[in-house]
Design a protein around this motif. Structure first.
Motif, PDB file in Angstrom:
ATOM      1  N   ILE A  43       0.833  -1.211   0.000  1.00  0.00           N
ATOM      2  CA  ILE A  43       0.000   0.000   0.000  1.00  0.00           C
ATOM      3  C   ILE A  43       0.866   1.258   0.000  1.00  0.00           C
ATOM      4  N   LEU A  44       1.931   1.262   0.796  1.00  0.00           N
ATOM      5  CA  LEU A  44       2.822   2.425   0.828  1.00  0.00           C
ATOM      6  C   LEU A  44       3.501   2.645  -0.516  1.00  0.00           C
ATOM      7  N   TYR A  45       3.871   1.569  -1.207  1.00  0.00           N
ATOM      8  CA  TYR A  45       4.498   1.697  -2.522  1.00  0.00           C
ATOM      9  C   TYR A  45       3.535   2.384  -3.494  1.00  0.00           C
ATOM     10  N   TRP A  46       2.298   1.911  -3.545  1.00  0.00           N
ATOM     11  CA  TRP A  46       1.316   2.499  -4.463  1.00  0.00           C
ATOM     12  C   TRP A  46       0.904   3.895  -4.012  1.00  0.00           C
ATOM     13  N   ALA A  47       0.928   4.144  -2.714  1.00  0.00           N
ATOM     14  CA  ALA A  47       0.653   5.499  -2.217  1.00  0.00           C
ATOM     15  C   ALA A  47       1.765   6.452  -2.667  1.00  0.00           C
ATOM     16  N   GLY A  48       3.006   5.976  -2.668  1.00  0.00           N
ATOM     17  CA  GLY A  48       4.127   6.790  -3.154  1.00  0.00           C
ATOM     18  C   GLY A  48       3.972   7.118  -4.627  1.00  0.00           C
ATOM     19  N   LYS A  49       3.534   6.143  -5.417  1.00  0.00           N
ATOM     20  CA  LYS A  49       3.300   6.388  -6.848  1.00  0.00           C
ATOM     21  C   LYS A  49       2.194   7.433  -7.030  1.00  0.00           C
ATOM     22  N   GLU A  50       1.136   7.325  -6.247  1.00  0.00           N
ATOM     23  CA  GLU A  50       0.039   8.293  -6.347  1.00  0.00           C
ATOM     24  C   GLU A  50       0.498   9.685  -5.910  1.00  0.00           C
ATOM     25  N   LEU A  51       1.299   9.746  -4.873  1.00  0.00           N
ATOM     26  CA  LEU A  51       1.845  11.029  -4.423  1.00  0.00           C
ATOM     27  C   LEU A  51       2.671  11.676  -5.529  1.00  0.00           C
ATOM     28  N   ALA A  52       3.447  10.883  -6.249  1.00  0.00           N
ATOM     29  CA  ALA A  52       4.251  11.401  -7.357  1.00  0.00           C
ATOM     30  C   ALA A  52       3.360  11.918  -8.483  1.00  0.00           C
ATOM     31  N   ARG A  53       2.226  11.288  -8.699  1.00  0.00           N
ATOM     32  CA  ARG A  53       1.290  11.776  -9.727  1.00  0.00           C
ATOM     33  C   ARG A  53       0.685  13.113  -9.307  1.00  0.00           C
ATOM     34  N   GLN A  54       0.524  13.315  -8.012  1.00  0.00           N
ATOM     35  CA  GLN A  54      -0.012  14.576  -7.511  1.00  0.00           C
ATOM     36  C   GLN A  54       1.018  15.705  -7.569  1.00  0.00           C
ATOM     37  N   TYR A  55       2.297  15.346  -7.493  1.00  0.00           N
ATOM     38  CA  TYR A  55       3.393  16.312  -7.525  1.00  0.00           C
ATOM     39  C   TYR A  55       4.401  15.931  -8.601  1.00  0.00           C
ATOM     40  N   PRO A  56       4.018  15.990  -9.875  1.00  0.00           N
ATOM     41  CA  PRO A  56       4.971  15.635 -10.934  1.00  0.00           C
ATOM     42  C   PRO A  56       6.105  16.660 -10.990  1.00  0.00           C
ATOM     43  N   LEU A  57       7.332  16.167 -10.989  1.00  0.00           N
ATOM     44  CA  LEU A  57       8.508  17.027 -10.994  1.00  0.00           C
ATOM     45  C   LEU A  57       9.172  16.961 -12.357  1.00  0.00           C
ATOM     46  N   GLN A  58       9.894  18.024 -12.713  1.00  0.00           N
ATOM     47  CA  GLN A  58      10.460  18.115 -14.056  1.00  0.00           C
ATOM     48  C   GLN A  58      11.746  17.350 -14.260  1.00  0.00           C
ATOM     49  N   ASN A  59      12.569  17.202 -13.201  1.00  0.00           N
ATOM     50  CA  ASN A  59      13.880  16.596 -13.413  1.00  0.00           C
ATOM     51  C   ASN A  59      14.387  15.925 -12.139  1.00  0.00           C
ATOM     52  N   ARG A  60      15.532  15.277 -12.268  1.00  0.00           N
ATOM     53  CA  ARG A  60      16.102  14.520 -11.148  1.00  0.00           C
ATOM     54  C   ARG A  60      16.510  15.431  -9.975  1.00  0.00           C
TER      55      ARG A  60
END
Length: 195
Positions: A43-60
């Motif tokens: 659940i935490l792994y998929w929550a991390g993926k969802e969090l990244a979708r909410q805060y898409p970043l441009q670069n490394r």
């Protein structure tokens, strides 16, 4: 310097206060595992993926800054190959969590995998390896270079910036954002938010 009508500026300096390590550990390593039970890691792994979708970043570089400001720890790229990257997560919060609990770093792994997947347009997953002796966490990020995603660019990007806000912006950044965006019904593809 004038700002783009679709950009939001958030002053990162206000996020420099130290968060209570005890409070952070209490939520991440005690409360969440009690609530999520045996499915905590997944659940935490998929929550991390969802969090990244909410805060898409441009670069490394923005990913590194996000990890620092979110209190995840200090992340560093150690090795890069054609379809594989190895990152190390370290810092005070990581050491504290490793000393006092059996923590899951799958939230961070999911976040990292999704950010890289979005930036590179390749299916990407991350595995977590904890080194208790060195008090660091490694993320092995693997991308499928033969399988490009057909994902659209996010509607907005969050730009991590330590730039000081000038006096005009500092006076009322929230009201400025609302006024600037009153005429916009939906964000455009070029919308960017600075964190």
């Amino acid at each position: 310097m004038s700002r783009n009508k679709n950009e939001q500026q958030v002053d990162l300096e206000k996020f420099n206060e130290k968060t209570s390590l005890f409070g952070y550990e209490l939520i991440r390593d005690v409360l969440l595992p009690n609530l999520l039970g045996t499915d905590t890691h997944e659940i935490l792994y998929w929550a991390g993926k969802e969090l990244a979708r909410q805060y898409p970043l441009q670069n490394r570089q923005d990913i590194s800054r996000f990890f620092d400001k979110a209190g995840f720890g200090l992340i560093e790229l150690n090795k890069e190959q054609r379809n594989k990257q190895i990152y190390t997560l370290s810092g005070e919060i990581v050491q504290a969590r490793l000393e006092h609990a059996q923590p899951s770093f799958n939230l961070e792994a999911g976040f990292l995998a999704e950010q890289i997947q979005t930036q590179d347009g390749l299916y990407t997953e991350a595995l977590t390896e904890i080194n208790q002796k060195a008090k660091v966490v490694s993320f092995i990020v693997q991308s499928d270079i033969k399988d490009r995603l057909s994902i659209e660019e996010p509607l907005t990007h969050f730009i991590m910036s330590d730039r000081k806000v000038n006096e005009d912006e500092e006076s009322s950044p929230i009201s400025n954002e609302l006024t600037e965006q009153d005429d916009i019904a939906l964000p455009t593809r070029s919308s960017r938010h600075e964190l």
